[in-house]
Design a protein around this motif. Structure first.
Motif, short mmCIF file in Angstrom:
data_model
loop_
_atom_site.label_atom_id
_atom_site.label_comp_id
_atom_site.label_asym_id
_atom_site.label_seq_id
_atom_site.Cartn_x
_atom_site.Cartn_y
_atom_site.Cartn_z
N HIS A 128 -11.55 24.70 -11.31
CA HIS A 128 -12.06 24.70 -10.28
C HIS A 128 -11.66 24.35 -9.02
CE1 HIS A 128 -16.14 25.79 -12.18
NE2 HIS A 128 -15.66 25.16 -13.17
N HIS A 147 -13.19 24.20 -5.14
CA HIS A 147 -14.50 24.25 -5.35
C HIS A 147 -15.08 22.54 -5.00
CE1 HIS A 147 -18.18 25.13 -8.37
NE2 HIS A 147 -18.66 24.77 -7.20
N ASP A 166 -12.37 29.05 -15.80
CA ASP A 166 -12.75 28.94 -14.44
C ASP A 166 -11.51 28.28 -14.01
OD1 ASP A 166 -15.27 29.50 -15.48
OD2 ASP A 166 -16.11 27.50 -15.60
#
Length: 179
Positions: free
Chosen positions: A9, A12, A52
């Protein structure tokens, strides 16, 4: 050496709060992950990312991925939309797939972003590696206690660093199959 990870991620900020990650900003998190990664993974190593990488676009993904050691392979997760964009550079990865079966020393590792309860070669001792759930290490410990050869390779379960094939095999106490 072969490594696995998931749910990086990059960039993020909301993942910090939603998963209780110990960082103040997304940049701080990204830098810690890159530092941990490159402190463990050597340029000649292979790393299978089980989804991800980032929710940001292909330019941002490229900037972060080029800073990581190793040859990278991606098993797509639900947030890897950057790979479908025109500007995506496929040379960032050895390949991109939805699912993969890796065989090392006659042992199979089933690589998928999502955890599943049944997988190929399970009765023969294959190990299912996944991410997606953002578990803590207790999840892997509980699987081992229950005799389930399923391991969350995600950042949240592994101190924000990739985990090696050897570490996983040792964790489960299974012998390396050299037949």
């Amino acid at each position: 050496m072969i490594y696995f990870t998931s749910d990086i991620h990059f960039g993020h900020a909301n993942i910090i709060r939603s998963c209780g990650r110990p960082f103040e900003t997304a940049d701080e998190m990204d830098e810690a992950i890159i530092r941990n990664w490159n402190g463990k993974v050597k340029p000649q190593d292979e790393v299978y990312i089980l989804g991800d990488v980032t929710m940001k676009g292909p330019d941002f993904a490229k900037e972060r991925l080029l800073r990581l050691n190793g040859t990278l392979y991606l098993v797509k997760g639900n947030h890897d939309h950057f790979v479908n964009k025109n500007k995506f550079d496929p040379d960032l990865f050895g390949w991109v797939k939805d699912y993969y079966q890796l065989k090392v020393d006659n042992r199979r590792f089933i690589l998928f972003h999502y955890p599943i309860t049944e997988w190929n070669y399970r009765p023969q001792g294959s190990i299912h590696l996944h991410g997606h759930q953002h578990n803590k290490q207790e999840y892997n410990l509980k699987n081992r206690e229950n005799g389930i050869l399923r391991y969350d390779v995600g950042m949240d379960a592994n101190n924000f660093t990739p985990v090696s094939l050897e570490e996983i095999v040792r964790f489960f106490g299974v012998q390396r199959n050299t037949k």
